[in-house]
Design an enzyme around this catalytic site. Structure first.
Site, PDB file in Angstrom:
ATOM      1  N   VAL I  48       5.341  12.760  -5.913  1.00 14.93           N
ATOM      2  CA  VAL I  48       4.102  12.831  -5.211  1.00 14.93           C
ATOM      3  C   VAL I  48       4.565  12.215  -3.964  1.00 14.93           C
ATOM      4  O   VAL I  48       4.229  12.727  -2.772  1.00 14.93           O
ATOM      5  CB  VAL I  48       2.782  12.354  -5.622  1.00 14.93           C
ATOM      6  CG1 VAL I  48       1.782  12.378  -4.638  1.00 14.93           C
ATOM      7  CG2 VAL I  48       2.409  12.912  -7.045  1.00 14.93           C
ATOM      8  N   CYS I  49       5.102  10.906  -4.043  1.00 16.75           N
ATOM      9  CA  CYS I  49       5.490  10.124  -2.869  1.00 16.75           C
ATOM     10  C   CYS I  49       6.126  10.879  -1.626  1.00 16.75           C
ATOM     11  O   CYS I  49       5.760  10.693  -0.584  1.00 16.75           O
ATOM     12  CB  CYS I  49       6.179   9.184  -3.400  1.00 16.75           C
ATOM     13  SG  CYS I  49       5.511   8.149  -4.658  1.00 16.75           S
ATOM     14  N   PRO I  50       7.153  11.992  -2.079  1.00 17.47           N
ATOM     15  CA  PRO I  50       7.889  12.298  -0.853  1.00 17.47           C
ATOM     16  C   PRO I  50       6.910  13.174   0.097  1.00 17.47           C
ATOM     17  O   PRO I  50       6.719  12.878   1.225  1.00 17.47           O
ATOM     18  CB  PRO I  50       8.762  13.226  -1.503  1.00 17.47           C
ATOM     19  CG  PRO I  50       9.098  12.664  -2.759  1.00 17.47           C
ATOM     20  CD  PRO I  50       7.719  11.728  -3.017  1.00 17.47           C
TER      21      PRO I  50
END
Lengths: 189, 189, 189, 189, 189, 189, 189, 189, 189, 189
Positions: I48-50
């Protein structure tokens, strides 16, 4: 205290490792029943570490034949281990489990955390099949380790464990003589 | 904690050593200004120890040339050291100071006392001229040490200290290449 | 407190002694059932000690006939005791057990450790067959003890133990009169 | 701990003694500048004590010539000491100060109080002119002391104090040889 | 607190007394079942005490008739009590038990120890057959007590105990009127 | 502890007393410079108390001549003291100060509070001009005190204070002989 | 805290009261099963108090009809209460129990003790048949209370207890309207 | 403790009040220099409170003439006070400051917080110009207060403060007699 | 407590960040003087982070124009940040500083450490130029954040800071009306 | 710590709310079995709050369809909530429960109390049907919240809960793609 490390049992831990494209769960129970090397290094994607880890990878087949498992440990995640394995030629050779220790729990269990940096010292530990630490070696960050000497220490430790009545003299290698202690030898050597 | 040993200063001590037929007073101040090896062993008149101490005696000239002083330490008195030196051929070769530590104070300073026996573990420490411990190595009692490898570690430690911008890769020996860390190398090794 | 020594039971201990070319295990249980002398001295291979230990060796046959066992104790190991026994003519006469106390546990049990040196004071203790300390005598390091006077004290202690209604007056020796306490004697002596 | 007695300074005290029909105030300051014997016994008007105190009275002239003062101590008052001196032939010979210690303060300073009886053990202490305790000897209640041996101990202690380079071997008496310590003697005696 | 003395039970004790040429063991159990006087004084062989003890000896027959036992107590031993009894005419009259309290335990039970002297204050206590203290009286050292007034107090205490509904007015002696409390008397006296 | 009362100084207090139809403030400072009697009783308008207080009132002139002030104390208020003085014939005779102690502070200073009743025990204290308590006497509630004996105790205390070298023997009254202590008297009385 | 008083149960107590020429024992159990007023005042034989107590005596018949018992309390004894009742015309009218609280236990239970004086504040408490305090009122010493207002408060408290769905508006008296709470009334009054 | 309230100073506070369409800051400093009533109630928009607050509003002019300020307090905010003032006819009459105490700080200062509800008890406090609490009155929630009686109490408190030598008897109202205390009155009322 | 975060100052920290191919040192001092967003995420090389970091990178130019600096933080090292930046297209867009927090010190400063994993929660913090936290938002790991909404919050926070007399109503965006608080508005909205 | 909020269970509480003209009891048990929003605001009858609460009221039907209950909370009483609901057009639209928290217990459970004001911060919490907090958001007082964004967060949280193998990327709204985590994706996004 170092003293509390030598001959103490490895403390309980749970960790996720990267090995051969897979996620592997590792705990202290996996260390029982065979000889183990636990090999700490400061961080992925840095400089001395790859040569040490590669040196160890080159001796991994020999250690496996001796019945020894190897675990490398840093405070990076296993995601980062995979990314490093994917992009570095030296690290790409590694087939032993690379443990991710982002909480630092294992690193603190072996007393090798540099608290002000969140990174591990270069600590090496030889552990017998009962889970007891028999050899501890820690270097300041710049000083690389020798896989050849590490293999020799494991051989000496295994020989003593297999031959309770003998002790290994200095710089012993397999095939050389060992000593059997006796009161008659007092003052004779 | 091992962590508190690496890069900490040697704690103060006062001791009497036997060296070349003389009584010598030694303190932590004597360790400043040159590299030192502090080499613990369990007891005089026992079995593995003489070979380790003799192995170290055979490399003493080389270490002296490298500017390194060697101190052996056990919990025996210096009277007993002299008696052992007088009666053992192997020990008779030694010309470095043999420290007597009957109170165990130095042994505890380096966290290598086996409290239930009153004897030291086989602990080796490399100390820089600022009195800081750079390498620590401890073996369970039966496993002998290697003077050759010890010399190599001191060489690596001295090289790094003399060349701040470099780090030694695995199993480095003098003359081999070293690495100079740089952000550009990230992911390139 | 001395007071806590006199009439208290000898505290538990486990030790290894050298005796007549053998290794002997000794514990507080070995002191029960007969009279014992526990005889502390500072260190092997030193100067006053050999004459005291030799003086005691010369009276050992007499003490054995009186049913008394003798134990000498220093903080050296039993390995060192053997080496000393092998090399010293005076010490070579000794046939009673020479206890090695490298941890200092027994020395501290009898409150005679000089903590800043790791060596024992010259303490002598007479212990009855119930394991209770009846006489304690401690000298500063330079002042030698007398085996003759020690034998006299044991004789007095044995006589009182065998004759509950009597007490020994000053400088009593076997055969001399003793006193039987009685209220009628108050103010009459 | 006995260890805290040997070579410690006599603790401060104030007491009233009976001596030659007079009341005499005594404090620890009176012990400085000469050698002293402090001689504890359980109680006035009892049985072994008179013979010990008389034995000591018989050697008082010799001790005075040696520059030694003698103090007897019990937990009775000096009033009772006088009454005993008046009525007992043996005690009537005494001319050294008889200290009354009804609070037990001095007796506890030397750790010889039997708390459950309020009486002193038979403790003897030799004290040098600096007020430091050099010899301690404590007997269980029934075992009488020897004034002859006490004189010998004081002679040995005085000789060592006067000749710093020497130590007294076992059972030494004035005129006999002493030893001068030297590293060359290690293993030679 | 005095308050904790009045109407509290006598605390347990064990002591040896001298009485009529015999050694007598006394404990708090001996005080139950009859009235008792416990009479403390500072020391044997001193000055005011004999007259007080003799005054009490002169009233002992009267007190015995009243069913009252008398115990004198000092911190001397019972050996000293005997010696005093043998040598003093006044004390020789005494036939009640003279308790020796060399540990000071009883003296402290009644809170009359002068700690800095190890001697008892002149404390007198009247105790009922249930072992409860009903009257306490303590004088500074120089002020002698009156046996006549002590007898009067015991008579008053016994009268009240025997006649629960009455109270004794001031300076009451046997035969005089007493008062029976009643709400009607409020404001009438 | 009673022991802490005898020879201690009266603790500070502030109180209101009733005396001769006036309100009088009294503090511990008023006790300095003359002898005092502090006389506790349980409560106004009760039964024994009036006779004790009246007995004391009858000797008040004699005590005044001796330089002694008298203070009666109960935990009632001075309002109640006045009311009692107005309505009781016996109490109406009193001309010494009647202190009200409704907080119990003075009663607790002298350790004579019965906490479960809020009333004072019958405690009597003789205090010298330096404010030091020399005599303490406490009776259980039913046992009345004697003013005659109290006067005798004050006379003895005053005599000793005025004649430091003497002590009063038992039941002494003015004019009778006293004793001067001396070591020569030991064992002579 | 006042908060801990309102709606808490009356704490246990035992006391003696004076009532109609009799001695009456009163405890917290006597307060259960009917409404009570506990009425504290500083001291007998003082000035404002009689009028307050008399005012309350004048309303006692009305309160009795309402099922309410009244208890007055001061730190005087019940003996003093009787004496006051006998001598004061105003107090002589009282027929409710006058509790003596010389220990101050009840006064402290209701947190109305003036510790520095040992006297109670003018505190009034209305207590329901379950022993719970419903109204607390405390005045500084000079400010007298009103029995009429006290009767009104009890009436309001009784009315609410009997009619759970109603609350009494300000200054309510019996017969006036009360309010029944309901969400619909929010913002309507 | 209530006791700690009466005659203690009002604790410091800072609060915002609603008064006559304005926001007013109030602190304990505003209470100095005049008499004050602090009047707690549980919550805005509830039932008994409006009548009590309105009853007080009806007497506000009289109290102002007497030099008395009134503060009502609840744990609502001053925003809510304004909203209530806008919508309730009874509350709309109020012209004294209505303090908002949403943190409960003031309510806890006066010990009238019901912690389990977050609301204040019906507590009323009369405070003198020195900021000292002279009267405290707390009702359980259902019992309404009387403004008439409150005015009477303030009048009594003011009268005493203005006439130090007098005290107000029960149910006093201005113009009635007061009493001047005097020892002569003891037992006369 | 969250409460201790809002309006508190950012705690001191020192960290190394990766930004545009350089190593950048960052401390809390760098946050002063402009608005900042500190944006925590669990780990590099995860999922999710990207997208969140890329979403934020897409709004970075707009935020820079608003005078806002952005810092992303995870417990990886800056070496790993560089490696990720080199290998990920989405991350490669980022030009704001990516802070490495291997010790977890910053993560714990903001109370968003998941201790059992050694990773940060998805926490977002808006900080004003005085270094005070004005908005805190934390999501469980799976729930992505919205950069658009984050921009709106910063705009509202900046608007309020610039216009002290106004407050922003719900869902305000720049250009919409705000409110100016006033007592007259109470109950009108 | 925020960290202790996310993924912890809602703490137990009991409260009274106003809803649609009724009094409703609410506890933590009511939050189980469906999704909930707990929405804190500072105080009734103030300025930003009405628009936030109205914005939320406008989305209440949508949230109800999503199976989400909404609870608003302030430290006012439910009586005040009703009064506000009656008088404010914006608030009058609300049909979700408005919880009164005058003790601040719920506000402290969620760590959003401003202790120095007694008011809640603008905190919003999304809670899953197991009662676990999944989203926390807190604004300083002037910064209004967005109901639209709140709805989006709940949708993301519900989607993840219903699809365990997926995670929502940044700014996800229903219908958009989500991500399924897999080791193969490491370094690919």
């Amino acid at each position: 205290m170092i003293m509390s490390i030598i001959n103490t049992k490895v403390l309980p831990f749970n960790a996720t490792a990267y090995q051969n494209g897979e996620t592997v769960e590792v705990s202290e129970a996996d260390l029982l029943g065979k000889w183990s090397i636990v090999f700490f290094y400061p961080a992925d994607f840095t400089f001395v570490c790859p040569t040490e880890l590669g040196d160890l990878a080159d001796h991994y087949a020999q250690l496996q034949e001796m019945g020894v498992e190897v675990y490398s440990v840093s405070t990076d995640t296993h995601f980062t281990h995979k990314a490093w394995h994917d992009t570095s030629e030296t690290i790409g050779k590694i087939t032993y489990p690379m443990i991710g220790d982002p909480t630092g729990a294992i690193t603190r269990n072996f007393d090798v955390m540099i608290e002000e940096e969140g990174l591990a010292l270069r600590g090496t530990f030889v552990i017998n099949p009962e889970g007891e630490i028999k050899v501890a070696e820690i270097h300041d960050l710049g000083i690389g380790r020798s896989a050849v000497e590490l293999v020799r220490k494991v051989q000496a430790a295994q020989h003593i464990a297999a031959n309770p009545g003998e002790v290994c003299p200095a710089a012993w290698t397999p095939g050389a003589d060992t000593l059997a202690p006796s009161l008659d030898l007092v003052g004779k050597i």
